[in-house]
Design a protein around this motif. Structure first.
Motif, PDB file in Angstrom:
ATOM      1  N   SER A  26      -9.131  -3.340  -3.386  1.00 46.03           N
ATOM      2  CA  SER A  26      -9.280  -2.283  -2.373  1.00 46.03           C
ATOM      3  C   SER A  26      -9.789  -2.853  -1.052  1.00 46.03           C
ATOM      4  N   TYR A  41      -6.720  -4.159   0.951  1.00 44.66           N
ATOM      5  CA  TYR A  41      -5.944  -3.122   1.639  1.00 44.66           C
ATOM      6  C   TYR A  41      -6.693  -2.609   2.868  1.00 44.66           C
ATOM      7  N   GLN A  42      -8.012  -2.469   2.755  1.00 42.88           N
ATOM      8  CA  GLN A  42      -8.807  -2.002   3.895  1.00 42.88           C
ATOM      9  C   GLN A  42      -8.770  -3.017   5.031  1.00 42.88           C
ATOM     10  N   GLN A  61      -6.470  -5.235   5.643  1.00 45.01           N
ATOM     11  CA  GLN A  61      -5.131  -5.242   6.245  1.00 45.01           C
ATOM     12  C   GLN A  61      -4.967  -4.090   7.236  1.00 45.01           C
ATOM     13  N   ARG A  62      -5.466  -2.918   6.878  1.00 48.29           N
ATOM     14  CA  ARG A  62      -5.387  -1.776   7.809  1.00 48.29           C
ATOM     15  C   ARG A  62      -6.170  -2.056   9.083  1.00 48.29           C
ATOM     16  N   ASN A  63      -7.367  -2.644   8.940  1.00 49.92           N
ATOM     17  CA  ASN A  63      -8.199  -2.915  10.108  1.00 49.92           C
ATOM     18  C   ASN A  63      -7.598  -3.980  11.021  1.00 49.92           C
ATOM     19  N   GLY A 106      -4.397  -4.541  11.466  1.00 48.98           N
ATOM     20  CA  GLY A 106      -3.248  -4.009  12.173  1.00 48.98           C
ATOM     21  C   GLY A 106      -1.916  -4.651  11.821  1.00 48.98           C
ATOM     22  N   PRO A 107      -0.900  -4.408  12.632  1.00 47.42           N
ATOM     23  CA  PRO A 107       0.488  -4.758  12.284  1.00 47.42           C
ATOM     24  C   PRO A 107       0.789  -6.250  12.236  1.00 47.42           C
ATOM     25  N   SER A 139      -0.398  -9.312   7.113  1.00 52.91           N
ATOM     26  CA  SER A 139       0.377  -9.031   5.903  1.00 52.91           C
ATOM     27  C   SER A 139      -0.468  -9.401   4.694  1.00 52.91           C
TER      28      SER A 139
END
Length: 331
Positions: free
Chosen positions: A288, A291-292, A294-296, A298-299, A302
């Motif tokens: 988890s 995933y957090q 990766q969101r922080n 940004g694009p 990966s």
């Protein structure tokens, strides 16, 4: 390369088995004699020879000023047709121990630089700064003294915190970054919940004082096999003396800073491309967290997940990890 990794694994197993055999025949009072290291220096010497002749790496010290010295494993002969790769270790070792299964393969494709972070191995400072930002500044300064103007970074666990700050502060130096199994960006409450689930104080976990604590750390970190299963206590005591008790106070302060730092959750996207790699069986920083992060980020980030792999992906899946590093940086 798998053959070389198996050879190193067998060499380490032989080293441990030899120690176990000797301890079996030694009289019991031996363990109560004033402790002195035998096996750890032997294996350190073996690693130095291996890095020099199989990986083209030599040891060098860089004095940043009259307060701080950084120690690196660096190419004996840098090849300008190869890109530069900085490898940053975590807790539980130094520049030699943590990447032993990976370096030879990566050195075929990169000019490899592996620093001892401050208070690990031979790197040290008299300054009181214990932040990962200061670690990053010292690594960057050391690289520039070695003539490195541009590099990609591969970092694991605590090294990931240093890597993020280095990429943030020195975008002109860091081209791409691979962060493996690192709790970068987790909140203070997340840190607290994770510590409860592990069931042990984090300082005691990362800086064990007894062989049982060292076994516990390896059990939590490695999923596929425990390399310390047959290690006698006095060998683990040697390792603890070398890796944990040296600069113990300063290493503990590094951990305490990470736990107390409320700023760590403020992660912003970086200008570089970032590859995150996580083991699906990580008990230290669960999936988890990946995933957090990766969101922080940004694009431009990966995520790759390694199956049946724990926190120490460098031991559980070194070949798969190397393939991901090469594919990402060399593409």
């Amino acid at each position: 390369m798998e053959t070389l990794r198996l050879y190193l694994h067998r060499l380490l197993s032989f080293h441990v088995a030899l120690a176990a055999t000797i301890s079996h025949y030694l009289p019991s009072p031996f363990s109560k004699i004033g402790r002195f290291s035998i096996f750890t220096p032997i294996f350190e010497w073996i690693l130095s020879v291996y890095f020099k002749f199989s990986c083209n790496l030599i040891q060098c010290a860089v004095d940043l000023d009259d307060q701080t010295t950084m120690h690196f494993l660096a190419p004996a002969h840098r090849k300008f047709n190869k890109p530069n790769l900085l490898m940053i270790h975590g807790y539980g070792g130094n520049s030699k121990w943590q990447f032993v299964y990976q370096v030879a393969s990566l050195a075929e494709s990169f000019n490899v630089y592996i620093p001892d972070l401050l208070f690990f191995g031979k790197s040290y400072t008299n300054r009181t700064n214990r932040t990962e930002a200061f670690q990053a500044e010292c690594v960057a300064a050391g690289l520039r003294r070695l003539g490195v103007e541009r590099c990609s970074v591969y970092a694991i666990s605590y090294g990931g915190f240093v890597c993020y700050r280095m990429a943030e502060m020195h975008p002109e130096l860091v081209e791409k970054a691979v962060i493996v199994s690192s709790g970068v960006g987790c909140t203070k409450s997340q840190k607290g919940e994770q510590l409860k689930s592990v069931g042990i104080d984090v300082v005691d976990l990362l800086l064990p004082r007894e062989p049982a604590g060292m076994r516990r750390l390896v059990e939590l970190s490695v999923y596929k096999s425990n390399p310390l299963r047959w290690a006698p206590d006095f060998v683990l005591e040697e390792f603890i003396d070398t890796m944990c008790n040296t600069n113990r106070k300063e290493k503990q302060e590094l951990v305490e800073h990470l736990l107390a730092n409320s700023e760590e959750c403020k992660i912003r996207p970086l200008s570089q491309e970032i590859l995150l790699v996580w083991g699906d069986k990580d008990k230290i920083f669960p999936l988890s967290f990946a995933y957090q992060l990766q969101r922080n980020l940004g694009p431009k980030s990966s995520l790759e997940i390694l199956r049946d792999t724990g926190h120490a992906a460098n031991f559980d899946a070194p070949d798969s990890l190397n393939d991901l590093i090469k594919g990402f940086i060399l593409e």
